[in-house]
Motif scaffolding. Structure first.
Motif, mmCIF file in Angstrom:
data_model
loop_
_atom_site.group_PDB
_atom_site.id
_atom_site.type_symbol
_atom_site.label_atom_id
_atom_site.label_comp_id
_atom_site.label_asym_id
_atom_site.label_seq_id
_atom_site.Cartn_x
_atom_site.Cartn_y
_atom_site.Cartn_z
ATOM 1 N N GLU A 1 2.813 77.088 67.561
ATOM 2 C CA GLU A 1 2.812 78.551 67.686
ATOM 3 C C GLU A 1 3.945 79.186 66.872
ATOM 4 N N LEU A 2 4.654 78.370 66.103
ATOM 5 C CA LEU A 2 5.693 78.814 65.170
ATOM 6 C C LEU A 2 6.965 79.286 65.869
ATOM 7 N N GLY A 3 7.284 78.637 66.987
ATOM 8 C CA GLY A 3 8.589 78.810 67.609
ATOM 9 C C GLY A 3 9.479 77.618 67.259
ATOM 10 N N ALA B 1 5.342 81.490 59.210
ATOM 11 C CA ALA B 1 6.433 80.556 59.459
ATOM 12 C C ALA B 1 7.673 80.950 58.664
ATOM 13 N N ARG B 2 7.468 81.323 57.412
ATOM 14 C CA ARG B 2 8.614 81.751 56.600
ATOM 15 C C ARG B 2 9.269 82.988 57.190
ATOM 16 N N ALA B 3 8.470 83.892 57.740
ATOM 17 C CA ALA B 3 9.021 85.117 58.308
ATOM 18 C C ALA B 3 9.842 84.843 59.568
ATOM 19 N N VAL B 4 9.586 83.725 60.222
ATOM 20 C CA VAL B 4 10.316 83.363 61.435
ATOM 21 C C VAL B 4 11.773 83.047 61.114
ATOM 22 N N VAL B 5 12.024 82.474 59.940
ATOM 23 C CA VAL B 5 13.350 81.942 59.602
ATOM 24 C C VAL B 5 14.158 82.962 58.809
ATOM 25 N N LYS B 6 15.353 83.250 59.304
ATOM 26 C CA LYS B 6 16.274 84.139 58.592
ATOM 27 C C LYS B 6 17.253 83.287 57.787
ATOM 28 N N ILE B 7 17.385 83.602 56.507
ATOM 29 C CA ILE B 7 18.323 82.890 55.648
ATOM 30 C C ILE B 7 19.725 83.465 55.871
ATOM 31 N N PRO B 8 20.721 82.624 56.111
ATOM 32 C CA PRO B 8 22.097 83.136 56.253
ATOM 33 C C PRO B 8 22.518 83.932 55.027
ATOM 34 N N GLU B 9 23.284 84.967 55.256
ATOM 35 C CA GLU B 9 23.635 85.894 54.178
ATOM 36 C C GLU B 9 24.322 85.194 53.005
ATOM 37 N N ALA B 10 25.144 84.196 53.286
ATOM 38 C CA ALA B 10 25.894 83.520 52.220
ATOM 39 C C ALA B 10 24.985 82.794 51.249
ATOM 40 N N TYR B 11 23.731 82.511 51.671
ATOM 41 C CA TYR B 11 22.822 81.730 50.837
ATOM 42 C C TYR B 11 21.686 82.563 50.248
ATOM 43 N N PHE C 1 -2.212 67.260 65.545
ATOM 44 C CA PHE C 1 -0.798 67.019 65.253
ATOM 45 C C PHE C 1 0.032 67.706 66.324
ATOM 46 N N ASP C 2 1.358 67.477 66.296
ATOM 47 C CA ASP C 2 2.223 67.955 67.374
ATOM 48 C C ASP C 2 3.052 69.188 67.005
ATOM 49 N N PHE C 3 3.487 69.271 65.776
ATOM 50 C CA PHE C 3 4.318 70.410 65.388
ATOM 51 C C PHE C 3 4.319 70.527 63.867
ATOM 52 N N ASN D 1 19.955 65.348 47.144
ATOM 53 C CA ASN D 1 19.892 64.224 46.218
ATOM 54 C C ASN D 1 21.312 63.679 46.091
ATOM 55 N N ARG D 2 21.682 63.172 44.952
ATOM 56 C CA ARG D 2 23.006 62.557 44.856
ATOM 57 C C ARG D 2 24.151 63.519 45.141
ATOM 58 N N ASN D 3 24.046 64.741 44.644
ATOM 59 C CA ASN D 3 25.180 65.654 44.816
ATOM 60 C C ASN D 3 24.780 67.094 45.092
ATOM 61 N N ARG D 4 23.488 67.377 45.186
ATOM 62 C CA ARG D 4 23.044 68.752 45.413
ATOM 63 C C ARG D 4 22.276 68.874 46.731
ATOM 64 N N LEU D 5 22.415 70.032 47.358
ATOM 65 C CA LEU D 5 21.514 70.385 48.453
ATOM 66 C C LEU D 5 20.154 70.705 47.845
ATOM 67 N N THR D 6 19.103 70.081 48.357
ATOM 68 C CA THR D 6 17.774 70.279 47.783
ATOM 69 C C THR D 6 16.859 71.104 48.672
ATOM 70 N N GLU D 7 16.982 70.950 49.992
ATOM 71 C CA GLU D 7 16.070 71.690 50.865
ATOM 72 C C GLU D 7 16.583 71.727 52.292
ATOM 73 N N ILE D 8 15.975 72.617 53.058
ATOM 74 C CA ILE D 8 16.197 72.724 54.498
ATOM 75 C C ILE D 8 14.857 72.498 55.180
ATOM 76 N N ARG D 9 14.823 71.649 56.191
ATOM 77 C CA ARG D 9 13.604 71.426 56.956
ATOM 78 C C ARG D 9 13.820 71.920 58.381
ATOM 79 N N ILE D 10 12.955 72.826 58.803
ATOM 80 C CA ILE D 10 13.065 73.436 60.123
ATOM 81 C C ILE D 10 11.792 73.139 60.905
ATOM 82 N N CYS D 11 11.971 72.648 62.118
ATOM 83 C CA CYS D 11 10.831 72.245 62.940
ATOM 84 C C CYS D 11 10.349 73.407 63.800
#
Length: 234
Positions: A207-209, A148-158, A41-43, A193-203
């Motif tokens: 090597e997890l960059g 991979a989860r440790a790579v991503v910082k969640i914005p403080e507001a969320y 696979f590629d990424f 979905n219709r009116n809610r944020l459901t997820e964030i997808r980060i590529c």
């Protein structure tokens, strides 16, 4: 053991039916010649689910797990963003169910992942559908999930909003880009979905960059405004 075999058999039947109907094998094979070869696979896509949206939708559907209890994710412990999965991807398309039946998961691995993926069923499902396509053993794959989860910082507001937030996909993407140096708007997609944020997808690279992913970005939510329900107990 009987339940595990039954689950594997059901997956095998479903995949075989899709291939026979030309709805899985034919379409996917046209996407990439390596289709469903483990490790080819590629990424990755790291999918982070907004747990309060999931639980509100589950309550609306009266969703229950197999033993009749509410989903563990929607119990007393509050969750915000949780890991939905780490998915191997091609530049066009993606592999899935690369080994049927999938190698059996050690219960210790499942238990160790519940801080990030708060449902045993989710851990099993992600391994069966996506993990085996990584070409890694179970322990290696779930170590990659944690890294991979440790790579991503969640914005403080969320992190732990105490009231429902009204956001736009652009605002959310921009907040993640600002919180994560090296992440570009073309490497993140908001799901809804219709009116809610459901997820964030980060590529992510293998090597997890951070990396761009035009196909994933094209499938992002295009709604003007979305609700982010508060973290339970807030």
């Amino acid at each position: 053991m009987i339940a595990s075999v039954g689950r594997a058999a059901a997956v095998a039947v479903a995949v075989a039916a899709l291939i026979g109907a030309g709805l899985f094998g034919g379409t996917a094979a046209a996407q990439d010649r390596r289709q469903n070869e483990p490790g080819q696979f590629d990424f990755y896509v790291l999918s982070l689910s907004w747990s309060p949206s999931y639980c509100e939708a589950a309550a609306e559907r009266r969703t229950r797990n197999d033993n009749g209890r509410p989903d563990p994710q929607c119990g007393a412990r509050p969750f915000s963003f949780v890991v939905h999965g780490l998915w191997p991807q091609y530049d066009r398309g993606f592999p899935e169910f690369c080994q049927v039946p999938a190698p059996r998961l050690n219960r210790e691995i499942v238990s160790a992942m519940l801080d990030l993926m708060p449902s045993p069923r989710l851990v099993f499902h992600e391994w069966d559908r996506h993990g085996v396509c990584s070409g890694l053993g179970a322990r290696g794959y779930f170590e990659a999930v944690r890294k991979a989860r440790a790579v991503v910082k969640i914005p403080e507001a969320y992190l732990e909003p105490e009231a429902t937030l009204t956001v736009t996909p652009d605002e959310v993407e921009e907040a993640f880009v600002k919180a994560n140096p090296g992440l570009d708007r073309s490497g993140i997609a908001v799901g809804c979905n219709r009116n809610r944020l459901t997820e964030i997808r980060i590529c992510l690279t293998r090597e997890l960059g951070f990396r761009d992913c035009p196909e994933v970005d094209r499938r992002a939510c295009r709604r003007d405004k979305l609700a982010m329900p508060p973290v339970r107990g807030g």
